[in-house]
Write an enzyme that holds these catalytic residues in place. Structure first.
Site, short mmCIF file in Angstrom:
data_model
loop_
_atom_site.label_atom_id
_atom_site.label_comp_id
_atom_site.label_asym_id
_atom_site.label_seq_id
_atom_site.Cartn_x
_atom_site.Cartn_y
_atom_site.Cartn_z
N GLU A 181 -21.93 34.63 57.72
CA GLU A 181 -23.98 35.47 58.02
C GLU A 181 -23.33 36.59 57.97
OE1 GLU A 181 -25.54 33.44 61.09
OE2 GLU A 181 -26.96 35.31 61.02
N ASP A 223 -31.35 40.71 69.39
CA ASP A 223 -29.64 40.01 69.66
C ASP A 223 -29.44 40.40 71.16
OD1 ASP A 223 -28.56 39.49 67.95
OD2 ASP A 223 -29.49 40.97 66.44
#
Ligand SMILES: Cc1ncc(COP(=O)(O)O)c(C=O)c1O
Lengths: 260, 397
Positions: free
Chosen positions: A50, A61
């Site tokens: 990924e 994140d």
């Protein structure tokens, strides 16, 4: 245009458990490490890669992946440069590769251009966490289909059954089960996640399930693999690259600890 | 009928708006979307909201005919005195509304972002009032340059958390608040400070701020016999005071609307915050709007002397007003805003906030027909900006 090889589908036909997806940030730790990182991930046992496209404002994140994004941006990474780096990567890498990123840079690049270039270099699918169902169906799903890209939605422990089924039906490749509602890099008590994974399992969804967020070592990887088709590791791997002079050695050591 | 006030069910004003949020935020945002209109139309909510606005905030705020300023420009200029609200700006209209909503949603913990600290103070204030836990995210750089507001928030019992990510200013404080919300999905309500964020925030905040134009209409009628001015002028950061001042005039197209952005050192200097001039369509903080960004889609750090206008985006309602031409968008530089602040102080005995000073500065760029009626939203008072004003006075001497 390169033909879609349905790499994800083929992978999950062959391998039903312990599928390991590893996240890395493009252009990190150095602008030109992208391909080296990907190669060593494949060589050392990653089943899926990924590849994160760095963004200035990565909402989903935590601090570690944010920092890797900032560093990649300072290194000069852009989507244009990324596609240039990826131009010939299919000559040396055969595992499925997904691009993960946020809507704004993709829109700026041009959504269709982006899908077209991604498919052309041999990317298999997309993860765009801030592209929700309504906009996906309304505007973008047909473009993604046109270029034969898989699109992977996220589900969380708070997602209701009806919605899980909807997200499953819109996804292809696999379904990304966030192990708890959190940004990346948060430690979570695995016991609390078990029931949720049981629940997902019992829904008999069309897609395989990979568990992400909070997988950091062999124990948490094995835990996740018990209840799903595999797991996604991001933060812990990025951490291992932060001070690395040799991404090959670091990747080898990191994956050895997870897989052996 | 075409309306500029209200978005579609999915939160779209024309092509702008929506809810570009990760799945982790979906339950919270969806709960709000399903319930906000229902809760806000409940009579007990209305009563409590109005009572607090009247008795605690000090509404209605005066609509004041500024005689000396008017004669300078040959028009009748009315100032909508949001600077006289408790805590010194319009921001509290929204925080009162949202804290009442949070209570009805059963939330226990409040988070907010702040730039200059005005919204942080307004949030800390209502949390003290309602005995709720309050966490305010503020860019590390802003904490350093806005010390008095940081002290106010702390005195009011809020925890001020420095945003260390990215450029360490308002946009990053907003990211941190959103990340907090992702990590605390059950008991927390996020009080956003402007008409930005995923649907339903832009509509919800605009509705709470719409009390400004609701009052302007009846007050202007009392003053002049007519409820519609020729112009309404307001400054735009995210756009909440402008949304409030425009709201009840948006679909009255004979009323000209003027939004004033911060040009910073000048639009073309690379040190500006004039989003409609410099931005391109994009997604920031959960909605599609105009965003200042690089060619590669990285959000850029804006500049304005006023921290409240120092934001690289603009609410989707305003992006639609810009695109459709319904509102005119002007901009004022740092030095034009400073000059306008000093003018108002000397002419009317009112020291405006630096944000507000941008709206006042636009008067010099406009051509009026003598006798026209102009309403300016005086969004806040200048106490918090004394350091900047003192510096300007020192430099003049
Ligand atoms: C007095 C004042 N006016 C205007 C603004 C800008 O915000 P908005 O555009 O949401 O009204 C601020 C923000 O801090 C403010 O404090």
């Amino acid at each position: 245009m390169m033909e879609n090889q349905n790499r994800l589908e083929k992978l999950f036909q062959k391998k039903k458990d312990h599928v390991l997806n590893v996240y890395c940030t493009a252009g990190f730790p150095r602008l030109d490490s992208t391909i080296d990182v990907m190669k060593s991930l494949e060589e050392n046992g990653a089943d899926i890669i990924e590849l994160g496209m760095p963004y200035s404002d990565p909402l989903a994140d935590g601090p570690v992946i944010q920092a890797s994004s900032m560093r990649a941006l300072r290194n000069g990474m852009t989507i244009k440069k990324l596609f240039a780096q990826l131009k010939d990567f299919r000559k040396s890498i055969s595992v499925p590769v997904l691009l993960m990123g946020y809507m704004n840079p993709v829109l700026q690049f041009g959504f269709e251009e982006f899908c077209k270039d991604a498919a052309a270099v041999g990317i298999d699918g997309l993860i765009i966490p801030d592209l929700p169902i309504y906009e996906f169906e309304n505007e973008y799903a047909t473009i993604i289909k046109k270029y034969n890209l898989d699109f992977i939605f996220l589900v969380t422990p708070e997602t209701e059954e009806k919605r899980i089924r909807r997200l499953d039906s819109l996804s292809s490749g696999f379904l990304y089960a966030v192990s708890s509602s959190s940004t990346t890099g948060k430690d979570k008590d695995f016991e609390s996640v078990k029931n949720y994974l049981y629940r997902l399992h019992d829904l008999n969804l069309k897609n395989p399930i990979l568990v992400g967020f909070g997988i950091k070592d062999k124990a948490s990887y094995e835990d996740a693999c018990q209840y799903a088709n595999g797991a996604i590791i991001g933060t812990a791997y990025i951490k291992s690259l932060e001070n690395s002079d040799d991404v090959q050695v670091s990747t080898q050591n990191f994956l050895k600890n997870i897989l052996n | 009928m075409e309306t500029y006030t209200t978005p579609t069910d999915q939160g779209y004003y024309g092509e702008f708006g929506g809810a570009f949020i990760p799945e982790m935020l979906y339950p919270n945002v969806e709960e709000l979307r399903r319930k906000y209109l229902y809760i806000m139309s409940d009579p007990s909510f209305r009563d409590e909201f109005v009572a607090l606005l009247n008795d605690y905030v000090g509404r209605p705020t005066p609509l004041y005919l500024a005689q000396r300023l008017s004669s300078e420009h040959g028009v009748n200029i009315y100032l909508k005195r949001e600077d006289l609200c408790h805590t010194g700006a319009h921001k509290i209209n929204n925080t009162i509304g949202q804290i009442l909503l949070a209570q009805r949603l059963g939330k226990k913990r409040i988070i907010a972002e702040t730039g200059a600290g005005q919204h942080g103070v307004a949030t800390a204030t209502v949390c003290a009032l309602m005995n709720m836990e309050c966490i305010v995210y503020m860019g590390k750089k802003d904490i350093e340059r806005q010390a008095p507001n940081v002290a106010r928030m702390k005195m009011l019992g809020a925890k001020v958390v420095p945003a260390l990510s990215g450029s360490q200013t308002l946009k990053d404080a907003t990211n941190e608040a959103i990340r907090d919300w992702i990590n605390n999905p059950v008991d927390t309500h996020y009080i956003i400070g402007s008409v930005v964020g995923p649907h339903p925030y832009p509509d919800m905040v605009a509705r709470f701020q719409s009390v400004i134009s609701e009052e302007i209409r009846w007050q202007l009628k009392e003053h002049t016999g007519k409820e519609f001015p020729h112009y309404v002028i307001a400054c735009v950061g995210g756009g909440s005071n402008a949304a409030g001042a425009f709201y009840h005039f948006l679909d009255e197209t004979k009323v000209k609307l003027v939004a004033v952005e911060a040009a910073g050192h000048g639009i073309k200097t690379g040190m500006s915050a004039a989003t409609t001039q410099l931005g391109k369509p994009g997604v920031l903080h959960g909605s599609k709007s105009l965003v200042m960004q690089t060619e590669d889609g990285q959000v850029v750090e804006p500049h304005s002397i006023s921290a409240g206008l120092d934001y690289p985006g603009i609410g989707p309602l305003h992006a639609n007003l810009f695109k459709s031409g319904r509102a005119q968008f002007l901009s004022a530089t740092d030095s034009e805003a400073l000059a306008a602040a000093f003018d108002l102080a000397k002419l009317e005995g009112i020291i405006p906030a630096l944000e507000t000073a941008h709206a006042l500065a636009a008067l010099n760029q406009m051509r009026f027909t003598p006798g026209e009626t102009v309403v300016i939203c005086l969004s806040g008072r200048g106490d918090k900006d004394l350091a900047a004003y003192m510096k300007a006075m020192d430099e003049k001497v």
